[in-house]
Design a protein around this motif. Structure first.
Motif, PDB file in Angstrom:
ATOM      1  N   ALA A  70       0.850  -1.181   0.000  1.00  0.00           N
ATOM      2  CA  ALA A  70       0.000   0.000   0.000  1.00  0.00           C
ATOM      3  C   ALA A  70       0.890   1.237   0.000  1.00  0.00           C
ATOM      4  O   ALA A  70       2.044   1.193   0.419  1.00  0.00           O
ATOM      5  CB  ALA A  70      -0.913   0.006   1.219  1.00  0.00           C
ATOM      6  N   GLY A  71       0.316   2.330  -0.486  1.00  0.00           N
ATOM      7  CA  GLY A  71       1.055   3.584  -0.485  1.00  0.00           C
ATOM      8  C   GLY A  71       0.570   4.504  -1.579  1.00  0.00           C
ATOM      9  O   GLY A  71      -0.388   4.206  -2.306  1.00  0.00           O
ATOM     10  N   ALA A  72       1.251   5.626  -1.685  1.00  0.00           N
ATOM     11  CA  ALA A  72       0.934   6.569  -2.754  1.00  0.00           C
ATOM     12  C   ALA A  72       1.259   5.910  -4.087  1.00  0.00           C
ATOM     13  O   ALA A  72       2.328   5.322  -4.254  1.00  0.00           O
ATOM     14  CB  ALA A  72       1.738   7.850  -2.575  1.00  0.00           C
ATOM     15  N   CYS A  73       0.308   5.971  -5.001  1.00  0.00           N
ATOM     16  CA  CYS A  73       0.506   5.268  -6.271  1.00  0.00           C
ATOM     17  C   CYS A  73       0.155   6.183  -7.442  1.00  0.00           C
ATOM     18  O   CYS A  73      -0.558   7.169  -7.294  1.00  0.00           O
ATOM     19  CB  CYS A  73      -0.341   4.005  -6.332  1.00  0.00           C
ATOM     20  SG  CYS A  73      -2.107   4.305  -6.393  1.00  0.00           S
ATOM     21  N   THR A  74       0.672   5.816  -8.588  1.00  0.00           N
ATOM     22  CA  THR A  74       0.352   6.482  -9.837  1.00  0.00           C
ATOM     23  C   THR A  74      -0.355   5.477 -10.725  1.00  0.00           C
ATOM     24  O   THR A  74       0.159   4.376 -10.953  1.00  0.00           O
ATOM     25  CB  THR A  74       1.637   6.983 -10.534  1.00  0.00           C
ATOM     26  OG1 THR A  74       2.337   7.830  -9.638  1.00  0.00           O
ATOM     27  CG2 THR A  74       1.320   7.729 -11.803  1.00  0.00           C
ATOM     28  N   LEU A  75      -1.536   5.839 -11.215  1.00  0.00           N
ATOM     29  CA  LEU A  75      -2.283   4.987 -12.135  1.00  0.00           C
ATOM     30  C   LEU A  75      -2.149   5.525 -13.545  1.00  0.00           C
ATOM     31  O   LEU A  75      -2.250   6.735 -13.760  1.00  0.00           O
ATOM     32  CB  LEU A  75      -3.767   4.949 -11.768  1.00  0.00           C
ATOM     33  CG  LEU A  75      -4.160   4.228 -10.497  1.00  0.00           C
ATOM     34  CD1 LEU A  75      -5.668   4.309 -10.299  1.00  0.00           C
ATOM     35  CD2 LEU A  75      -3.744   2.783 -10.537  1.00  0.00           C
ATOM     36  N   GLU A  76      -1.921   4.620 -14.491  1.00  0.00           N
ATOM     37  CA  GLU A  76      -1.820   5.014 -15.894  1.00  0.00           C
ATOM     38  C   GLU A  76      -2.441   3.923 -16.754  1.00  0.00           C
ATOM     39  O   GLU A  76      -2.017   2.777 -16.712  1.00  0.00           O
ATOM     40  CB  GLU A  76      -0.357   5.227 -16.283  1.00  0.00           C
ATOM     41  CG  GLU A  76      -0.176   5.666 -17.714  1.00  0.00           C
ATOM     42  CD  GLU A  76       1.280   5.883 -18.076  1.00  0.00           C
ATOM     43  OE1 GLU A  76       1.589   5.784 -19.269  1.00  0.00           O
ATOM     44  OE2 GLU A  76       2.100   6.121 -17.183  1.00  0.00           O
ATOM     45  N   ASN A 111      -2.382  10.516  -9.417  1.00  0.00           N
ATOM     46  CA  ASN A 111      -1.846  10.024  -8.146  1.00  0.00           C
ATOM     47  C   ASN A 111      -2.978   9.741  -7.171  1.00  0.00           C
ATOM     48  O   ASN A 111      -3.883  10.564  -6.999  1.00  0.00           O
ATOM     49  CB  ASN A 111      -0.883  11.047  -7.555  1.00  0.00           C
ATOM     50  CG  ASN A 111       0.330  11.256  -8.442  1.00  0.00           C
ATOM     51  OD1 ASN A 111       0.858  10.302  -8.997  1.00  0.00           O
ATOM     52  ND2 ASN A 111       0.758  12.485  -8.595  1.00  0.00           N
ATOM     53  N   TYR A 112      -2.909   8.594  -6.506  1.00  0.00           N
ATOM     54  CA  TYR A 112      -3.922   8.140  -5.559  1.00  0.00           C
ATOM     55  C   TYR A 112      -3.226   7.441  -4.408  1.00  0.00           C
ATOM     56  O   TYR A 112      -2.009   7.277  -4.404  1.00  0.00           O
ATOM     57  CB  TYR A 112      -4.897   7.155  -6.234  1.00  0.00           C
ATOM     58  CG  TYR A 112      -5.662   7.732  -7.396  1.00  0.00           C
ATOM     59  CD1 TYR A 112      -6.854   8.401  -7.194  1.00  0.00           C
ATOM     60  CD2 TYR A 112      -5.185   7.601  -8.699  1.00  0.00           C
ATOM     61  CE1 TYR A 112      -7.566   8.927  -8.258  1.00  0.00           C
ATOM     62  CE2 TYR A 112      -5.887   8.124  -9.760  1.00  0.00           C
ATOM     63  CZ  TYR A 112      -7.079   8.787  -9.536  1.00  0.00           C
ATOM     64  OH  TYR A 112      -7.783   9.317 -10.593  1.00  0.00           O
ATOM     65  N   PHE A 113      -4.025   6.976  -3.447  1.00  0.00           N
ATOM     66  CA  PHE A 113      -3.534   6.065  -2.425  1.00  0.00           C
ATOM     67  C   PHE A 113      -4.113   4.700  -2.745  1.00  0.00           C
ATOM     68  O   PHE A 113      -5.325   4.550  -2.862  1.00  0.00           O
ATOM     69  CB  PHE A 113      -3.964   6.503  -1.012  1.00  0.00           C
ATOM     70  CG  PHE A 113      -3.414   5.598   0.049  1.00  0.00           C
ATOM     71  CD1 PHE A 113      -2.128   5.758   0.520  1.00  0.00           C
ATOM     72  CD2 PHE A 113      -4.188   4.556   0.557  1.00  0.00           C
ATOM     73  CE1 PHE A 113      -1.612   4.920   1.496  1.00  0.00           C
ATOM     74  CE2 PHE A 113      -3.683   3.702   1.532  1.00  0.00           C
ATOM     75  CZ  PHE A 113      -2.386   3.895   1.999  1.00  0.00           C
ATOM     76  N   CYS A 114      -3.274   3.699  -2.904  1.00  0.00           N
ATOM     77  CA  CYS A 114      -3.718   2.376  -3.333  1.00  0.00           C
ATOM     78  C   CYS A 114      -3.295   1.303  -2.333  1.00  0.00           C
ATOM     79  O   CYS A 114      -2.213   1.376  -1.755  1.00  0.00           O
ATOM     80  CB  CYS A 114      -3.120   2.007  -4.689  1.00  0.00           C
ATOM     81  SG  CYS A 114      -3.508   3.130  -6.016  1.00  0.00           S
ATOM     82  N   GLU A 115      -4.149   0.330  -2.185  1.00  0.00           N
ATOM     83  CA  GLU A 115      -3.822  -0.900  -1.485  1.00  0.00           C
ATOM     84  C   GLU A 115      -4.017  -2.017  -2.496  1.00  0.00           C
ATOM     85  O   GLU A 115      -5.105  -2.164  -3.045  1.00  0.00           O
ATOM     86  CB  GLU A 115      -4.741  -1.108  -0.288  1.00  0.00           C
ATOM     87  CG  GLU A 115      -4.603  -0.069   0.780  1.00  0.00           C
ATOM     88  CD  GLU A 115      -5.610  -0.258   1.907  1.00  0.00           C
ATOM     89  OE1 GLU A 115      -6.271  -1.318   1.969  1.00  0.00           O
ATOM     90  OE2 GLU A 115      -5.725   0.670   2.719  1.00  0.00           O
ATOM     91  N   ILE A 116      -2.962  -2.769  -2.768  1.00  0.00           N
ATOM     92  CA  ILE A 116      -3.061  -3.813  -3.791  1.00  0.00           C
ATOM     93  C   ILE A 116      -2.617  -5.159  -3.233  1.00  0.00           C
ATOM     94  O   ILE A 116      -1.809  -5.236  -2.317  1.00  0.00           O
ATOM     95  CB  ILE A 116      -2.246  -3.480  -5.060  1.00  0.00           C
ATOM     96  CG1 ILE A 116      -0.750  -3.397  -4.766  1.00  0.00           C
ATOM     97  CG2 ILE A 116      -2.739  -2.208  -5.711  1.00  0.00           C
ATOM     98  CD1 ILE A 116       0.108  -3.295  -6.009  1.00  0.00           C
ATOM     99  N   THR A 117      -3.180  -6.193  -3.822  1.00  0.00           N
ATOM    100  CA  THR A 117      -2.742  -7.568  -3.613  1.00  0.00           C
ATOM    101  C   THR A 117      -2.293  -8.058  -4.985  1.00  0.00           C
ATOM    102  O   THR A 117      -3.004  -7.883  -5.971  1.00  0.00           O
ATOM    103  CB  THR A 117      -3.895  -8.434  -3.076  1.00  0.00           C
ATOM    104  OG1 THR A 117      -4.387  -7.839  -1.878  1.00  0.00           O
ATOM    105  CG2 THR A 117      -3.434  -9.841  -2.793  1.00  0.00           C
TER     106      THR A 117
END
Length: 132
Positions: A70-76, A111-117
């Motif tokens: 998890a953390g600050a993420c960039t989506l594209e 930019n978002y905050f994401c939690e990924i598995t």
């Protein structure tokens, strides 16, 4: 969300068995020219390596041994242009993860905050939670 993963797994496992069958048939002919046997052997090793990568991640997925971050993420969003599946790339801490679907194309790049598995070997995202 894992359509690309499952299709890749199926394609490379089937391709490995097809190449193995053709290689065995070619080897039995024992012609003077050994080049087709060598080329099919190289192709067989390549497909075996790729199929084993996908199979390893399939094992991790079925035994629920996925990893999370998890953390600050960039989506594209990356369009496949008809040549491949559309993907959404998620970048967290300079590490790139891939979502092989078009489910997130409506979310604006940014930019978002994401939690990924994700799967440990191929870094394909299985679950994602996006917050502004």
């Amino acid at each position: 969300m894992l359509l690309g993963f499952y299709s890749g797994l199926i394609v490379f496992v089937l391709l490995f068995f097809i190449v193995l069958f053709v290689w065995i048939k070619t080897f039995k002919l024992k012609k003077q020219n050994k080049m087709p046997i060598i080329m099919l052997g190289v192709l067989m090793v390549f497909t075996l390596v790729v199929a084993s990568i996908y199979t390893t991640d399939f094992f991790y997925l079925k035994t629920e041994q996925t990893k999370s971050t998890a953390g600050a993420c960039t989506l594209e969003f990356v369009s496949g242009g008809g040549n491949s599946l559309d993907t959404t790339e998620v970048i967290i801490d300079n590490k790139k993860y891939s979502i092989k679907s078009e489910h997130f194309k409506d979310i604006a790049d940014g930019n978002y905050f994401c939690e990924i598995t994700y799967l440990p070997v191929t870094k394909i995202v299985t679950e994602i939670s996006i917050k502004n």
